[in-house]
Write an enzyme that holds these catalytic residues in place. Structure first.
Site, PDB file in Angstrom:
ATOM      1  N   ASP A  67      76.011  57.422  41.752  1.00  0.00           N
ATOM      2  CA  ASP A  67      76.466  58.598  42.491  1.00  0.00           C
ATOM      3  C   ASP A  67      76.000  58.578  43.945  1.00  0.00           C
ATOM      4  OD1 ASP A  67      73.761  58.983  41.885  1.00  0.00           O
ATOM      5  OD2 ASP A  67      74.157  60.534  40.405  1.00  0.00           O
ATOM      6  N   ASP A 134      68.222  69.458  32.877  1.00  0.00           N
ATOM      7  CA  ASP A 134      69.268  70.216  32.177  1.00  0.00           C
ATOM      8  C   ASP A 134      70.146  69.303  31.314  1.00  0.00           C
ATOM      9  OD1 ASP A 134      70.644  68.803  34.091  1.00  0.00           O
ATOM     10  OD2 ASP A 134      71.527  70.545  35.092  1.00  0.00           O
ATOM     11  N   HIS A 136      71.617  66.423  32.338  1.00  0.00           N
ATOM     12  CA  HIS A 136      72.681  65.679  33.026  1.00  0.00           C
ATOM     13  C   HIS A 136      72.356  64.189  33.108  1.00  0.00           C
ATOM     14  CE1 HIS A 136      70.709  66.629  37.178  1.00  0.00           C
ATOM     15  NE2 HIS A 136      70.485  65.360  36.927  1.00  0.00           N
ATOM     16  N   GLU A 141      76.878  67.436  35.475  1.00  0.00           N
ATOM     17  CA  GLU A 141      76.143  68.648  35.133  1.00  0.00           C
ATOM     18  C   GLU A 141      76.641  69.211  33.800  1.00  0.00           C
ATOM     19  OE1 GLU A 141      73.621  69.203  36.796  1.00  0.00           O
ATOM     20  OE2 GLU A 141      73.906  69.552  38.929  1.00  0.00           O
TER      21      GLU A 141
HETATM   22  P1  PGA Z   1      64.493  62.488  38.479  1.00  0.00           P
HETATM   23  O1  PGA Z   1      66.004  62.964  38.252  1.00  0.00           O
HETATM   24  O2  PGA Z   1      64.505  61.020  38.177  1.00  0.00           O
HETATM   25  O3  PGA Z   1      64.218  62.754  39.915  1.00  0.00           O
HETATM   26  O4  PGA Z   1      63.676  63.278  37.539  1.00  0.00           O
HETATM   27  C1  PGA Z   1      66.720  62.502  37.164  1.00  0.00           C
HETATM   28  C2  PGA Z   1      68.149  62.993  37.274  1.00  0.00           C
HETATM   29  O5  PGA Z   1      68.337  64.125  37.748  1.00  0.00           O
HETATM   30  O6  PGA Z   1      69.059  62.254  36.900  1.00  0.00           O
END
Ligand code: PGA
Length: 258
Positions: A67, A134, A136, A141
């Site tokens: 992304d 959450d 994702h 999301e």
């Molecule tokens: P993080 O984020 O590695 O900064 O915990 C993971 C994500 O949101 O995919």
């Protein structure tokens, strides 16, 4: 889904690095799907150290990142292209790397071209994924279609808040991203999810042991034939079957080990 529980984030990163090495031994011109965020940073540094010691060679490999923020040029310090250069590509030469262009004028066209480039590269062999608190994956999301493809997504207020620490103020965090879809991710031959810390425990349990639902996009990985989830002890705390996962790992036949 194979669940591997390691003592801490360092050991999780070493286990993941071993899977990268095995993948490259089996196929030096592998296609990797890569992730950003705090989770893969130590893994990327380990890969850099291994490459500098001559133990790992990505010079024939192709990479596709999950992304990118819309509206940030690749040279912006908070773009994911900059992140990848800083943490991996500056230390490990790869044959070809791809990060979606956050400045593309025609986003649907960019997304279709990204999917096409993945297909033309032969598909992704090993897809690395972080896990959002959450549930994702990529920037899919909760509520994302489990069949979704690369497309524009609007971030949740929670993700904007989670990522605000990387910008000088929450107002600067872009609201939109381009992300591979859940369906795109599910086409990788092997998916590798890493998660650390208590903050991820609920998402880890929902992903591995909860119902398959668009409300936890990572739960779609329960349908994937080859998915490895590697977590540290705090992130494993809410898994009901954690003793069984440890038992499976301890009793793994030698040929299955990385
Ligand atoms: P993080 O984020 O590695 O900064 O915990 C993971 C994500 O949101 O995919």
């Amino acid at each position: 889904m194979e669940v591997i529980i390691k003592q801490d984030a360092e050991k999780v990163s070493w286990e993941a690095a071993a899977l990268f090495c095995r993948q490259l031994r089996e196929k030096p011109d592998s296609v990797f799907g890569l992730a950003t965020g705090s989770t893969p940073v130590r893994l990327y540094h380990l890969l850099g150290e291994m490459a500098q010691a001559g133990e790992l060679d990505l010079s024939q490999a192709t990479t596709f990142n999950l992304d990118e923020y819309v509206g940030l040029p690749g040279a912006h310090p908070q773009s994911y292209a900059s992140f990848m250069r800083e943490h991996l590509f500056a230390h490990v030469p790869v044959a070809r790397w791809h990060v979606p262009d956050g400045m593309a004028g025609d986003i649907p066209q960019l997304c279709a071209a990204y999917e096409q480039a993945i297909r033309e590269a032969g598909g992704i062999d090993l897809q690395l994924l972080g896990l959002g608190s959450d549930g994702h994956i990529g920037f899919n999301e909760p509520g994302s279609s489990l069949g979704s493809r690369t497309r524009l997504k609007t971030l949740t207020a929670q993700t904007v808040a989670d990522n605000a620490c990387y910008f000088s103020s929450p107002a600067e965090v872009p609201r939109h991203v381009v992300t591979m879809g859940v369906g795109t991710i599910l086409e990788a031959r092997h998916c590798l999810v890493l998660a650390f810390g208590e903050r991820k425990a609920q998402a880890v349990a929902a992903m591995a042991e909860g119902a398959i639902t668009a409300m936890v996009p990572a739960s779609a990985l329960q349908m994937h034939p080859v998915c490895t989830l590697i977590v540290d002890e705090p992130a494993a705390a809410l898994l009901q079957r954690r003793e069984y996962y440890r038992w499976v790992y301890e009793n793994k036949p030698a040929w299955q080990r990385a």
